[in-house]
Design an enzyme around this catalytic site. Structure first.
Site, mmCIF file in Angstrom:
data_model
loop_
_atom_site.group_PDB
_atom_site.id
_atom_site.type_symbol
_atom_site.label_atom_id
_atom_site.label_comp_id
_atom_site.label_asym_id
_atom_site.label_seq_id
_atom_site.Cartn_x
_atom_site.Cartn_y
_atom_site.Cartn_z
ATOM 1 N N ASN A 158 0.885 -1.169 0.000
ATOM 2 C CA ASN A 158 0.000 0.000 0.000
ATOM 3 C C ASN A 158 0.922 1.219 0.000
ATOM 4 O O ASN A 158 1.620 1.463 0.987
ATOM 5 C CB ASN A 158 -0.882 -0.045 1.239
ATOM 6 C CG ASN A 158 -1.872 1.088 1.360
ATOM 7 O OD1 ASN A 158 -2.409 1.309 2.442
ATOM 8 N ND2 ASN A 158 -2.149 1.828 0.309
ATOM 9 N N GLN A 179 -2.168 6.712 -1.755
ATOM 10 C CA GLN A 179 -2.508 7.888 -0.959
ATOM 11 C C GLN A 179 -1.354 8.900 -0.965
ATOM 12 O O GLN A 179 -0.180 8.506 -0.964
ATOM 13 C CB GLN A 179 -2.810 7.529 0.505
ATOM 14 C CG GLN A 179 -4.180 6.935 0.753
ATOM 15 C CD GLN A 179 -4.186 5.436 0.661
ATOM 16 O OE1 GLN A 179 -3.153 4.793 0.773
ATOM 17 N NE2 GLN A 179 -5.360 4.856 0.440
ATOM 18 N N CYS A 197 -5.384 6.175 8.091
ATOM 19 C CA CYS A 197 -4.738 5.169 7.250
ATOM 20 C C CYS A 197 -3.683 4.465 8.100
ATOM 21 O O CYS A 197 -2.666 5.061 8.466
ATOM 22 C CB CYS A 197 -4.089 5.801 6.021
ATOM 23 S SG CYS A 197 -3.260 4.603 4.956
ATOM 24 N N GLY A 198 -3.950 3.204 8.427
ATOM 25 C CA GLY A 198 -3.051 2.465 9.298
ATOM 26 C C GLY A 198 -1.690 2.210 8.674
ATOM 27 O O GLY A 198 -0.654 2.355 9.337
ATOM 28 N N ASN A 199 -1.656 1.829 7.386
ATOM 29 C CA ASN A 199 -0.371 1.576 6.746
ATOM 30 C C ASN A 199 0.459 2.847 6.648
ATOM 31 O O ASN A 199 1.677 2.832 6.851
ATOM 32 C CB ASN A 199 -0.590 0.980 5.353
ATOM 33 C CG ASN A 199 -1.073 -0.453 5.410
ATOM 34 O OD1 ASN A 199 -0.676 -1.222 6.273
ATOM 35 N ND2 ASN A 199 -1.947 -0.811 4.489
ATOM 36 N N HIS A 258 -15.828 1.265 8.096
ATOM 37 C CA HIS A 258 -15.617 -0.038 7.458
ATOM 38 C C HIS A 258 -16.850 -0.902 7.618
ATOM 39 O O HIS A 258 -17.528 -0.870 8.645
ATOM 40 C CB HIS A 258 -14.435 -0.772 8.100
ATOM 41 C CG HIS A 258 -13.107 -0.210 7.716
ATOM 42 N ND1 HIS A 258 -12.340 -0.702 6.693
ATOM 43 C CD2 HIS A 258 -12.414 0.837 8.235
ATOM 44 C CE1 HIS A 258 -11.221 -0.001 6.593
ATOM 45 N NE2 HIS A 258 -11.241 0.938 7.511
ATOM 46 N N GLU A 317 -10.905 -0.306 -0.931
ATOM 47 C CA GLU A 317 -10.706 0.899 -0.138
ATOM 48 C C GLU A 317 -11.463 2.074 -0.738
ATOM 49 O O GLU A 317 -11.360 2.350 -1.946
ATOM 50 C CB GLU A 317 -9.215 1.225 -0.045
ATOM 51 C CG GLU A 317 -8.888 2.262 0.999
ATOM 52 C CD GLU A 317 -7.405 2.298 1.326
ATOM 53 O OE1 GLU A 317 -6.998 3.277 1.990
ATOM 54 O OE2 GLU A 317 -6.663 1.382 0.927
ATOM 55 N N ARG A 318 -12.210 2.750 0.101
ATOM 56 C CA ARG A 318 -12.976 3.931 -0.313
ATOM 57 C C ARG A 318 -12.063 4.958 -0.996
ATOM 58 O O ARG A 318 -11.087 5.411 -0.424
ATOM 59 C CB ARG A 318 -13.628 4.543 0.936
ATOM 60 C CG ARG A 318 -14.384 5.829 0.732
ATOM 61 C CD ARG A 318 -14.893 6.396 2.037
ATOM 62 N NE ARG A 318 -13.815 6.692 2.982
ATOM 63 C CZ ARG A 318 -13.972 7.437 4.092
ATOM 64 N NH1 ARG A 318 -15.162 7.924 4.395
ATOM 65 N NH2 ARG A 318 -12.968 7.646 4.900
ATOM 66 N N CYS A 363 -4.540 -2.824 3.788
ATOM 67 C CA CYS A 363 -5.268 -1.720 4.414
ATOM 68 C C CYS A 363 -5.179 -1.914 5.922
ATOM 69 O O CYS A 363 -5.776 -2.853 6.466
ATOM 70 C CB CYS A 363 -6.722 -1.695 3.948
ATOM 71 S SG CYS A 363 -7.703 -0.383 4.718
ATOM 72 N N GLY A 364 -4.435 -1.053 6.585
ATOM 73 C CA GLY A 364 -4.234 -1.195 8.028
ATOM 74 C C GLY A 364 -5.503 -1.007 8.826
ATOM 75 O O GLY A 364 -5.799 -1.786 9.741
ATOM 76 N N THR A 365 -6.286 0.031 8.496
ATOM 77 C CA THR A 365 -7.535 0.219 9.230
ATOM 78 C C THR A 365 -8.513 -0.909 8.917
ATOM 79 O O THR A 365 -9.301 -1.308 9.779
ATOM 80 C CB THR A 365 -8.174 1.587 8.917
ATOM 81 O OG1 THR A 365 -8.409 1.701 7.509
ATOM 82 C CG2 THR A 365 -7.281 2.721 9.395
ATOM 83 N N GLY A 366 -8.459 -1.437 7.678
ATOM 84 C CA GLY A 366 -9.308 -2.575 7.342
ATOM 85 C C GLY A 366 -8.962 -3.804 8.159
ATOM 86 O O GLY A 366 -9.853 -4.543 8.608
#
Length: 269
Positions: A13, A47, A74-76, A151, A200-201, A209-212
């Site tokens: 990512n 991003q 964004c976690g990543n 999510h 991802e939106r 996707c870290g938050t995912g």
């Protein structure tokens, strides 16, 4: 104005990171972010990350998806920024303040406390977010969770067999989600391992996707499908997600710097 950037990624990512903590940059607009993110005519990324001074934390992180839209978390990117910063820090985001700490070639990130109220996601109308009474073709009865961004999580027999590239954009823009939504399809392989794909939106199919991963792990924990610490296998690699007794989520995993360069701002304005 010539602007330096750092190209980074977390499990594939990828990000263009601009550091405006010392020298102020021109105003970032959706069109500039989208132009920088374009993989044919720009630098190319999932991003664009903009670092700015903050009065509430050590610095502020702003996140622009490849379509130019600004998002909350964004976690990543948080892990990549931790690696770039090189020390533990409090980071202000639109989704809340997080704590990042470089570790083992990547970072550990305190992602904060997840939210489950229908109005916190947000949804267009009230419903139970643990097992939502909705569906889209083969995807039914998801969970919803906000981990700084919204999510929806579907648990399926084989996440790799589903046409997420077709269903993802439909669900993302469904009127049920007034701020759109990230779409996760997950297969629980054991009490300590989940396999996951994410639409991802604003960015589409992503390698990670870290938050995912955080949202999916927490949703599985709420349904008592897994333990309170799990490995989440994404196409780009593995993240470790823990949900502590204090209610806070911790994410750990790798990040890397790919290269550095510079560009003329006016070329993308």
């Amino acid at each position: 104005m010539r602007v330096p950037f750092v190209k980074m990624h977390g499990l594939g990512n990828d990000f263009v990171v601009l550091d405006a903590r010392g020298e102020r940059l021109p105003t970032m607009t959706p069109s500039t972010a989208a132009a920088l993110a374009n993989r044919r005519t720009g630098i190319g990324c999932d991003q664009v990350i903009l670092l700015e001074p903050s009065e509430a934390a050590d610095f502020r992180m702003r996140i622009f998806n490849s379509d130019g839209g600004e998002v909350e978390a964004c976690g990543n990117a948080s892990r990549a920024v931790a690696l770039l910063h090189g020390a533990e820090a409090l980071v202000e985001t639109a989704g809340g303040t997080i704590r990042v700490q470089p570790a083992n070639g990547g970072a550990r990130v305190d992602m904060g406390v997840p939210r489950f109220g229908w109005e916190d996601i947000p949804l267009a109308y009230a419903m139970d977010t643990l097992t939502m009474p909705v569906g889209w073709e083969a995807l039914e009865s998801p969970s919803a969770v906000n981990v700084g961004n919204p999510h929806v999580v579907f648990f399926v027999e084989d996440c790799d067999a589903l046409p997420l590239e077709a269903l993802g954009p439909r669900i993302e823009r469904d009127p049920l989600f007034p701020e759109r939504v990230n779409v996760n399809v997950a297969t629980v392989e054991s009490r300590r391992r989940i396999r996951l794909r994410v639409w991802e939106r604003g960015a589409g199919l992503t390698r990670a996707c870290g938050t995912g991963a955080c949202a999916t792990a927490v949703a599985a924990m709420r349904r008592r499908l897994v333990e309170r610490e799990v490995e989440v296998q994404l196409p780009g690699g593995v993240l470790t997600i823990a949900w502590g007794e204090d209610g806070r989520i911790t994410m750990a995993g790798p990040a890397a710097e790919a290269y550095r360069g510079s560009f003329e701002w006016d070329d993308f304005a």
